[in-house]
Design a protein around this motif. Structure first.
Motif, PDB file in Angstrom:
ATOM      1  N   GLU A  60      90.566   0.338 121.907  1.00 51.59           N
ATOM      2  CA  GLU A  60      90.815  -0.798 122.800  1.00 51.59           C
ATOM      3  C   GLU A  60      90.598  -2.146 122.119  1.00 51.59           C
ATOM      4  O   GLU A  60      91.145  -3.155 122.558  1.00 51.59           O
ATOM      5  N   ARG A 120      98.487  -4.909 123.663  1.00 51.03           N
ATOM      6  CA  ARG A 120      98.587  -4.848 125.125  1.00 51.03           C
ATOM      7  C   ARG A 120      99.922  -5.425 125.623  1.00 51.03           C
ATOM      8  O   ARG A 120     100.382  -5.098 126.698  1.00 51.03           O
ATOM      9  N   LYS A 176      91.671   4.726 125.247  1.00 50.73           N
ATOM     10  CA  LYS A 176      91.268   3.459 124.640  1.00 50.73           C
ATOM     11  C   LYS A 176      89.823   3.474 124.165  1.00 50.73           C
ATOM     12  O   LYS A 176      89.425   2.659 123.342  1.00 50.73           O
TER      13      LYS A 176
END
Length: 155
Positions: free
Chosen positions: A24, A29, A105
């Motif tokens: 993550e 994104r 993630k």
């Protein structure tokens, strides 16, 4: 007479801040995505324009349906010659990979690197509650490794 120390007073040890090591922390994104009914030609245009090698295919609810890559486009180009068809007219759905491994993630980048090696993938989509929330690529893992260089790599 005791032993004398010539080191002088020591400063309090500094707390070391380790670099993030989770997927993550390095995943993309903001993604380019496609719909299954778009043409292969549209994919080729987007891949070239954005200098990427592939992207997720999602439905109207942002649920992952597959991945379309430059290699999938090559297959369509090859078939267009064989069947004497225009290049890129076919829909993505006929060429996209649908058996797509995903990663969490919360996975650390070392385990993710191992999965890249085992699955020979260029990218892994990341899902949260069935929705596409990001993607991690081989390049993202390389960037993470460069940031971690010189640190103790124990997780």
């Amino acid at each position: 007479m005791g032993i004398k120390s010539f080191q002088g007073q020591r400063a309090a040890p500094e707390k070391l801040h380790s670099a993030p090591i989770l997927v993550e922390d390095y995943m993309s994104r903001s993604l380019i995505t496609f719909k299954k009914d778009q043409s292969v030609y549209e994919v080729m245009e987007a891949l070239i324009k954005n200098k990427i090698s592939g992207a997720p295919v999602v439905n109207e609810h942002n649920e992952l349906l597959g991945i379309i890559s430059d290699g999938d486009c090559m297959k369509q180009i090859s078939e267009s010659r064989y069947y004497n068809m225009p290049i890129g007219e076919e829909k993505i759905e006929a060429y996209m990979a649908t058996d797509v491994p995903t990663v969490e993630k919360s996975l650390n980048i070392f385990d993710c690197a191992s999965l890249f090696y085992k699955h020979d993938c260029r990218r892994f989509p990341i899902l949260e509650q069935g929705k596409l929330v990001g993607q991690i690529s081989r390049k993202d893992i390389l960037c993470a490794a460069m940031k971690l260089r010189g640190q103790n790599w124990h997780c």
